[in-house]
Design a protein around this motif. Structure first.
Motif, PDB file in Angstrom:
ATOM      1  N   CYS A   1       6.739   6.852  -3.622  1.00 25.54           N
ATOM      2  CA  CYS A   1       7.726   6.489  -2.602  1.00 25.54           C
ATOM      3  C   CYS A   1       9.120   6.973  -3.005  1.00 25.54           C
ATOM      4  CB  CYS A   1       7.716   4.967  -2.473  1.00 25.54           C
ATOM      5  SG  CYS A   1       9.019   4.305  -1.440  1.00 25.54           S
ATOM      6  N   VAL A   2       9.855   7.531  -2.052  1.00 24.89           N
ATOM      7  CA  VAL A   2      11.228   7.963  -2.317  1.00 24.89           C
ATOM      8  C   VAL A   2      12.246   6.999  -1.691  1.00 24.89           C
ATOM      9  CG1 VAL A   2      10.645  10.404  -2.599  1.00 24.89           C
ATOM     10  CG2 VAL A   2      11.235   9.544  -0.325  1.00 24.89           C
ATOM     11  N   ASN A   3      11.798   5.822  -1.321  1.00 21.90           N
ATOM     12  CA  ASN A   3      12.695   4.770  -0.810  1.00 21.90           C
ATOM     13  C   ASN A   3      13.444   5.169   0.444  1.00 21.90           C
ATOM     14  OD1 ASN A   3      12.264   2.835  -2.994  1.00 21.90           O
ATOM     15  ND2 ASN A   3      13.153   4.465  -4.246  1.00 21.90           N
ATOM     16  N   ALA A   4      12.767   5.960   1.274  1.00 19.60           N
ATOM     17  CA  ALA A   4      13.417   6.474   2.472  1.00 19.60           C
ATOM     18  C   ALA A   4      13.728   5.374   3.488  1.00 19.60           C
ATOM     19  CB  ALA A   4      12.533   7.538   3.119  1.00 19.60           C
ATOM     20  N   GLY A   5      12.948   4.311   3.464  1.00 22.23           N
ATOM     21  CA  GLY A   5      13.276   3.163   4.318  1.00 22.23           C
ATOM     22  C   GLY A   5      12.906   3.303   5.774  1.00 22.23           C
ATOM     23  N   THR A   6      12.126   4.302   6.121  1.00 19.66           N
ATOM     24  CA  THR A   6      11.753   4.484   7.526  1.00 19.66           C
ATOM     25  C   THR A   6      10.233   4.576   7.641  1.00 19.66           C
ATOM     26  OG1 THR A   6      12.159   6.834   7.179  1.00 19.66           O
ATOM     27  CG2 THR A   6      13.884   5.604   8.295  1.00 19.66           C
ATOM     28  N   CYS A   7       9.557   3.627   7.045  1.00 25.19           N
ATOM     29  CA  CYS A   7       8.087   3.689   6.960  1.00 25.19           C
ATOM     30  C   CYS A   7       7.435   3.710   8.341  1.00 25.19           C
ATOM     31  CB  CYS A   7       7.554   2.502   6.169  1.00 25.19           C
ATOM     32  SG  CYS A   7       8.390   2.236   4.598  1.00 25.19           S
ATOM     33  N   ASP A   8       8.086   3.114   9.338  1.00 30.00           N
ATOM     34  CA  ASP A   8       7.495   3.080  10.680  1.00 30.00           C
ATOM     35  C   ASP A   8       7.528   4.455  11.347  1.00 30.00           C
ATOM     36  OD1 ASP A   8      10.352   2.954  10.834  1.00 30.00           O
ATOM     37  OD2 ASP A   8      10.163   2.434  12.944  1.00 30.00           O
TER      38      ASP A   8
ATOM     39  N   THR B   1      15.764  11.031   6.243  1.00 26.80           N
ATOM     40  CA  THR B   1      15.371  10.171   5.123  1.00 26.80           C
ATOM     41  C   THR B   1      14.319  10.826   4.234  1.00 26.80           C
ATOM     42  OG1 THR B   1      13.730   9.080   6.501  1.00 26.80           O
ATOM     43  CG2 THR B   1      15.879   8.018   6.330  1.00 26.80           C
ATOM     44  N   GLN B   2      13.552  11.742   4.795  1.00 26.02           N
ATOM     45  CA  GLN B   2      12.559  12.455   3.993  1.00 26.02           C
ATOM     46  C   GLN B   2      12.957  13.933   3.947  1.00 26.02           C
ATOM     47  OE1 GLN B   2       9.618  11.292   2.615  1.00 26.02           O
ATOM     48  NE2 GLN B   2       9.091   9.401   3.698  1.00 26.02           N
ATOM     49  N   PRO B   3      12.744  14.675   2.879  1.00 26.20           N
ATOM     50  CA  PRO B   3      11.999  14.239   1.698  1.00 26.20           C
ATOM     51  C   PRO B   3      12.848  13.581   0.597  1.00 26.20           C
ATOM     52  CG  PRO B   3      12.437  16.583   1.549  1.00 26.20           C
ATOM     53  CD  PRO B   3      13.062  16.104   2.831  1.00 26.20           C
TER      54      PRO B   3
ATOM     55  N   SER C   1       0.877  -1.187   0.000  1.00 21.58           N
ATOM     56  CA  SER C   1       0.000   0.000   0.000  1.00 21.58           C
ATOM     57  C   SER C   1       0.907   1.228   0.000  1.00 21.58           C
ATOM     58  CB  SER C   1      -0.920  -0.013   1.216  1.00 21.58           C
ATOM     59  OG  SER C   1      -0.154  -0.098   2.394  1.00 21.58           O
ATOM     60  N   ILE C   2       1.885   1.163  -0.905  1.00 21.94           N
ATOM     61  CA  ILE C   2       2.898   2.221  -1.046  1.00 21.94           C
ATOM     62  C   ILE C   2       2.950   2.561  -2.525  1.00 21.94           C
ATOM     63  CG2 ILE C   2       5.395   2.633  -0.948  1.00 21.94           C
ATOM     64  CD1 ILE C   2       5.427   0.873   1.579  1.00 21.94           C
ATOM     65  N   LEU C   3       2.932   3.841  -2.839  1.00 25.63           N
ATOM     66  CA  LEU C   3       2.786   4.248  -4.241  1.00 25.63           C
ATOM     67  C   LEU C   3       4.089   4.133  -5.023  1.00 25.63           C
ATOM     68  CD1 LEU C   3       0.645   7.485  -3.779  1.00 25.63           C
ATOM     69  CD2 LEU C   3      -0.139   5.139  -4.175  1.00 25.63           C
TER      70      LEU C   3
ATOM     71  N   LYS D   1      17.620   1.039   2.021  1.00 24.73           N
ATOM     72  CA  LYS D   1      16.883   1.753   0.971  1.00 24.73           C
ATOM     73  C   LYS D   1      15.596   1.025   0.635  1.00 24.73           C
ATOM     74  CE  LYS D   1      20.955   3.413  -1.534  1.00 24.73           C
ATOM     75  NZ  LYS D   1      21.685   3.347  -2.805  1.00 24.73           N
ATOM     76  N   GLY D   2      14.524   1.775   0.506  1.00 27.55           N
ATOM     77  CA  GLY D   2      13.262   1.183   0.064  1.00 27.55           C
ATOM     78  C   GLY D   2      12.351   0.847   1.222  1.00 27.55           C
ATOM     79  N   PRO D   3      11.073   0.636   0.932  1.00 20.85           N
ATOM     80  CA  PRO D   3      10.096   0.368   1.995  1.00 20.85           C
ATOM     81  C   PRO D   3      10.522  -0.792   2.881  1.00 20.85           C
ATOM     82  CG  PRO D   3       8.991   0.750  -0.082  1.00 20.85           C
ATOM     83  CD  PRO D   3      10.457   0.690  -0.396  1.00 20.85           C
ATOM     84  N   MET D   4      10.488  -0.544   4.181  1.00 22.93           N
ATOM     85  CA  MET D   4      11.074  -1.460   5.169  1.00 22.93           C
ATOM     86  C   MET D   4      10.677  -2.918   5.044  1.00 22.93           C
ATOM     87  SD  MET D   4      10.706   0.522   8.717  1.00 22.93           S
ATOM     88  CE  MET D   4      11.197  -0.709   9.893  1.00 22.93           C
TER      89      MET D   4
ATOM     90  N   GLY E   1       6.464   7.173  10.067  1.00 16.52           N
ATOM     91  CA  GLY E   1       5.497   8.038   9.395  1.00 16.52           C
ATOM     92  C   GLY E   1       6.075   8.458   8.062  1.00 16.52           C
ATOM     93  N   CYS E   2       5.294   8.337   7.022  1.00 12.83           N
ATOM     94  CA  CYS E   2       5.813   8.630   5.676  1.00 12.83           C
ATOM     95  C   CYS E   2       5.517  10.083   5.329  1.00 12.83           C
ATOM     96  CB  CYS E   2       5.166   7.684   4.672  1.00 12.83           C
ATOM     97  SG  CYS E   2       5.732   7.975   2.991  1.00 12.83           S
ATOM     98  N   ALA E   3       6.544  10.930   5.445  1.00  6.78           N
ATOM     99  CA  ALA E   3       6.327  12.364   5.224  1.00  6.78           C
ATOM    100  C   ALA E   3       5.958  12.656   3.775  1.00  6.78           C
ATOM    101  CB  ALA E   3       7.571  13.146   5.629  1.00  6.78           C
ATOM    102  N   SER E   4       6.411  11.813   2.845  1.00  7.36           N
ATOM    103  CA  SER E   4       6.084  12.093   1.444  1.00  7.36           C
ATOM    104  C   SER E   4       4.649  11.676   1.120  1.00  7.36           C
ATOM    105  CB  SER E   4       7.063  11.372   0.510  1.00  7.36           C
ATOM    106  OG  SER E   4       6.745  10.009   0.455  1.00  7.36           O
ATOM    107  N   GLY E   5       4.046  10.931   1.992  1.00  4.57           N
ATOM    108  CA  GLY E   5       2.645  10.546   1.778  1.00  4.57           C
ATOM    109  C   GLY E   5       2.485   9.370   0.832  1.00  4.57           C
ATOM    110  N   ALA E   6       3.573   8.679   0.530  1.00  7.74           N
ATOM    111  CA  ALA E   6       3.493   7.547  -0.406  1.00  7.74           C
ATOM    112  C   ALA E   6       2.837   6.336   0.243  1.00  7.74           C
ATOM    113  CB  ALA E   6       4.894   7.182  -0.879  1.00  7.74           C
ATOM    114  N   LYS E   7       3.047   6.188   1.522  1.00  2.78           N
ATOM    115  CA  LYS E   7       2.464   5.041   2.231  1.00  2.78           C
ATOM    116  C   LYS E   7       1.012   5.383   2.594  1.00  2.78           C
ATOM    117  CE  LYS E   7       3.071   4.279   6.579  1.00  2.78           C
ATOM    118  NZ  LYS E   7       3.674   4.099   7.893  1.00  2.78           N
ATOM    119  N   ALA E   8       0.119   4.459   2.260  1.00  5.29           N
ATOM    120  CA  ALA E   8      -1.303   4.730   2.466  1.00  5.29           C
ATOM    121  C   ALA E   8      -1.672   4.605   3.927  1.00  5.29           C
ATOM    122  CB  ALA E   8      -2.132   3.765   1.641  1.00  5.29           C
TER     123      ALA E   8
HETATM  124  S1  SF4 Z   1       8.523   6.060   4.334  1.00  2.00           S
HETATM  125 FE1  SF4 Z   1       8.363   4.134   3.285  1.00  2.00          FE
HETATM  126  S2  SF4 Z   1       6.727   4.488   1.883  1.00  2.00           S
HETATM  127 FE2  SF4 Z   1       7.308   6.465   2.536  1.00  2.00          FE
HETATM  128  S3  SF4 Z   1       8.740   7.127   0.991  1.00  2.00           S
HETATM  129 FE3  SF4 Z   1       9.892   6.138   2.594  1.00  2.00          FE
HETATM  130  S4  SF4 Z   1      10.133   4.032   1.955  1.00  2.00           S
HETATM  131 FE4  SF4 Z   1       8.543   4.956   0.744  1.00  2.00          FE
END
Ligand code: SF4
Ligand SMILES: Cc1cc2nc3c(=O)[nH]c(=O)nc-3n(C[C@H](O)[C@H](O)[C@H](O)COP(=O)(O)OP(=O)(O)OC[C@H]3O[C@@H](n4cnc5c(N)ncnc54)[C@H](O)[C@@H]3O)c2cc1C
Lengths: 536, 190
Positions: free
Chosen positions: A198-205, B158-160, A186-188, A324-327, A207-214
């Protein structure tokens, strides 16, 4: 103080509360949702801060016993090897969940008929299938259609990149000729409905500041507010009231100023998750229901299921870029998912290839664990020679329902409003332990086939801070003697009281539960619409 | 020496660290506790020596040790915010001071090997303190953003920005999945 009665009162603004509200929102009903948390501030999420990892062990921990925010309730898990984790805010635990999005298999709804264990669900995959699809479109799901371990279904967006780690593991599965597939998430993977990819930030837990995670504060709630659903935050429900006619009257809750209020409603829907819902229902005692509302079966709070998890890690020649990438998402293998009579356990498990982790979490034992790594020269060696080269697989087992695995009310511990805290009594089933042993050996085989030089961590203990999936504590069934709700979420004992979260799962399957929780909540909402004559 | 900026744990780069250095390199400095720090300069000196053993420097000195990052300041702040830790740390530091006294040497005279032996003793006999110290050391050290590039991560949040991960070529992905497809359906119809 009494307030104007509403048509539908939903308790909890997380994954399931939002989905059921969506299904009911077009009927012109007066719908109110009470949520103990508040809106999160997206501009101030930990992932936007330099010391982001520290927040994982502080106010953004997934463990309410660590966070200790005013909106949290403590959980006594002294008698459990796994502690439940969550997030209490608009969006619920989708704020800090990891967005791995596999569906149940058709066989998961038929475990008694097929494998002679637990119980069949009163509904089936086919019934839920359109609701899975609808929810995928609302949440924005990425993945690759055509996975041979499922009947065909559509996915709105292409898969997220497998990354170096996922590609490496995939080769291992191919060498062994075992099933694998890119994860549904559920990640764009692309911009979708005004949200960024998703910007592959890797810290989905965090909170996803970019809003990619639903998270549902981004997906469902803006639509719901537009449709006129009312949401009141910082309101903590203490109990559901019962009327002399045996129907639920509404709830008693603490308002943002800590004052007790009563809210009357024609219909009450519980969506507080698999621990929060039995807690509040057990706390709703009356003459009619001395053991908690709608609990004539005695099943409320029993059959708690978690998905016990463990992991195996291999050491590779090249850096695996595991941060890198969704956890939790890259590839999934369901080679050992369905029951195979030749094995020494019934049902099965998945091997999930997520990513690896960030340095602080590695030093503190890994995500979901609390085992400090060695100090001194060995510390240096593990960081310099091991950390960058790791890739692992998580063994996600099906947890079977046991009556002895329970949520009850703690006799002493309370939240800030004096409501008793939930107490967990839980043991990992023997069947699950055999799955772990099998899974750990298979995971080692895959890692070695994928090119690992050696295994650096092999299975071992079940992860402690990994009670991510909370299921089974108010289960569905056709028989009111041994279940709490019927096949569409209605309490057998109280016709205008519904439950829509993971509490109503009959069994847990061996996949992350949220797609199924939300599909069920949409289905329950739709069923309420269709069966209005049966509500009172 | 990078100054400490730790988001919500922001601490001024206190006087403490210069005091510690001074102590270490032999200037006469009577205990002059910083208003930002819980401990006197001797305790801080000891703590920093211990920290240097918990996470030693690496890559021929390029990767700093925990002492060089001012982790002691971080820990002091943490202890101050968690009253339940105060007593534990007071006991632990007393224990270390006793060890030092018994050794008959000053802190500055101890060799690395002797400090390592101290840490091992601490680990065995003061388990709760040692665990709290080690945990706090890892938290303090790895929240220092400049450490991350040594392990391939960005020093930025890690963001943005996130990280670049190339999308898989759909044809190549198809090719990789061909054997999986070939094996056919693998769920039970019911
Ligand atoms: S927090 Fe997770 S879903 Fe959001 S951009 Fe980073 S890797 Fe992607
Ligand atoms: C760290 C983590 C990782 C996860 N990863 C995944 C994953 O990758 N894939 C997946 O499928 N699932 C994952 N999950 C699980 C997923 O988050 C949950 O399944 C899902 O959020 C459950 O939805 P829910 O509506 O039942 O409960 P929640 O989303 O938890 O919402 C319940 C809401 O009810 C509110 N509430 C509770 N009690 C009261 C009360 N008394 N009064 C008022 N409000 C109340 C809470 O504040 C909360 O907002 C993860 C969970 C966590 C914590």
């Amino acid at each position: 103080m009494n307030k104007k009665s509403v048509d539908v009162l939903i308790v909890g603004a997380g994954a399931s509360g939002a989905a059921v509200a969506y299904a009911l929102a077009d009927l012109g009903l007066n719908i109110l949702c009470l949520e103990q948390g508040e809106w999160i501030d997206r501009s101030n999420l930990p992932s936007t801060k330099k010391d982001y990892e520290l927040h994982r062990y502080n106010k953004f921990s997934c463990d309410p016993n660590v966070r200790k925010l005013p909106q949290d309730y403590p959980i006594n898990s002294e008698n459990s090897p796994i502690t439940p984790v969550n997030f209490n805010a608009v969006g619920g635990s989708t704020i800090n969940y990891l967005g791995h999005w596999p569906r149940f298999h058709p066989s998961d709804f038929r475990v008694k008929s097929l494998d002679g264990v637990a119980d069949d669900w009163p509904i089936d995959y086919e019934t839920l299938s359109p609701y899975y699809d609808l929810n995928s479109r609302i949440m924005g799901v990425s993945g690759l259609p055509g996975n041979p371990s499922y009947p065909p279904y559509d996915i709105p967006l292409p898969p997220i990149p497998l990354g170096k780690l996922g590609n490496t593991l995939a080769k291992g599965f191919n060498k062994l000729d075992w099933h694998w597939w890119p994860s549904d998430t559920s990640i764009l993977s692309r911009a979708y409905q005004g949200r960024n990819p998703c910007v592959n930030a890797g810290t989905c837990d965090l909170g996803c500041a970019s809003g990619a995670k639903a998270s549902v504060d981004l997906t469902y709630w803006p639509q719901l507010l537009q449709k006129g659903v009312q949401l009141q935050t910082n309101c903590r429900v203490r109990e559901i009231t019962i009327q002399p006619n045996g129907k639920a009257g509404g709830v008693i809750y603490f308002d943002p100023d800590g004052q007790l209020q009563e809210q009357k409603a024609e219909l009450v829907v519980m969506a507080c998750n698999g621990v929060g819902t039995p807690r509040i229902m057990l706390n709703s005692k009356s003459k009619e229901f001395p053991d908690g509302i709608a609990n004539r079966s005695g099943q409320l709070g029993k059959n708690l299921m978690f998905h016990p998890l463990s992991g195996v890690v291999g050491l590779f020649e090249e850096p695996m870029e595991g941060f890198k990438g969704p956890m939790a998402c890259s590839i999934i293998s369901q080679e050992f998912y369905e029951t195979d009579p030749s094995r020494d356990f019934v049902r099965g498990y998945g091997l999930h290839g997520g990513r690896f982790t960030t340095p602080m979490t590695f030093a503190l034992g890994g995500y979901g664990l609390d085992n400090l790594m060695p100090w001194g020269a060995e510390h240096r060696r593990q960081f310099d020679e091991i950390y960058p080269y790791c890739a692992g697989l998580t063994i996600v087992t099906e947890d079977l329902p046991l009556e002895s695995n329970t949520v009850t009310l703690d006799s002493e511990l309370t939240d800030g409003d004096g409501i008793p805290a939930p107490k967990i009594n839980y043991q990992v089933d023997e069947n699950t332990q055999r799955m772990f042993a099998h899974g750990a050996a298979r995971a080692e085989e895959v890692l070695l086939a994928a090119g690992a030089k050696r295994i650096v961590s092999s299975g071992g203990d079940v992860w402690w801070r990994a009670g991510w999936h909370l299921m089974g504590t108010a289960r569905m069934g056709t028989d009111s003697e041994n279940s709490v709700v019927n096949g569409w979420g209605q309490c057998h004992d109280v016709k205008n009281l519904f439950i829509v979260d993971g509490s109503i799962f009959v069994t847990s399957a061996a996949v992350n539960p949220t797609p199924t929780i939300q599909a069920l909540a949409l289905y329950v909402g739709d069923s309420i619409k269709k069966n209005q004559n049966l509500l009172f | 020496m990078p100054f400490l900026v730790r988001g919500e744990f922001k601490i001024e780069h206190s006087l403490v660290f210069s005091l510690v250095k001074c102590f270490k390199f032999g200037c006469v400095m009577k205990s002059a506790p910083s208003k930002k720090n819980l401990w006197n300069s001797e305790q801080l000196f000891i703590l920093n020596e211990i920290l240097a053993q918990l996470i030693p420097s690496g890559a021929a000195g390029k990767i700093p040790s925990a002492a060089e990052f001012g982790v002691a300041d971080f820990i002091s702040q943490k202890v101050e915010n968690h009253p339940e830790l105060k007593q534990l740390f007071a006991q632990g530091l007393n224990y270390l001071e006793d060890l030092l006294r018994q050794s008959g040497k000053t802190a500055a005279e101890l060799s690395d090997e002797e400090w390592i032996a101290f840490v091992s003793l601490l680990e065995q006999s003061q388990q709760s303190f040692f665990e709290a110290l080690l945990r706090s050391t890892y938290e303090g050290y790895y929240s220092e953003s400049t450490i991350r590039p040594f392990f391939g991560l960005s020093s930025e949040p890690t963001q943005p920005e996130g990280y670049l991960v190339t999308s898989d070529d759909p044809m190549e992905l198809d090719r990789m999945l061909e054997p999986v497809r070939q094996r056919g359906v693998c769920y039970r119809e019911c």
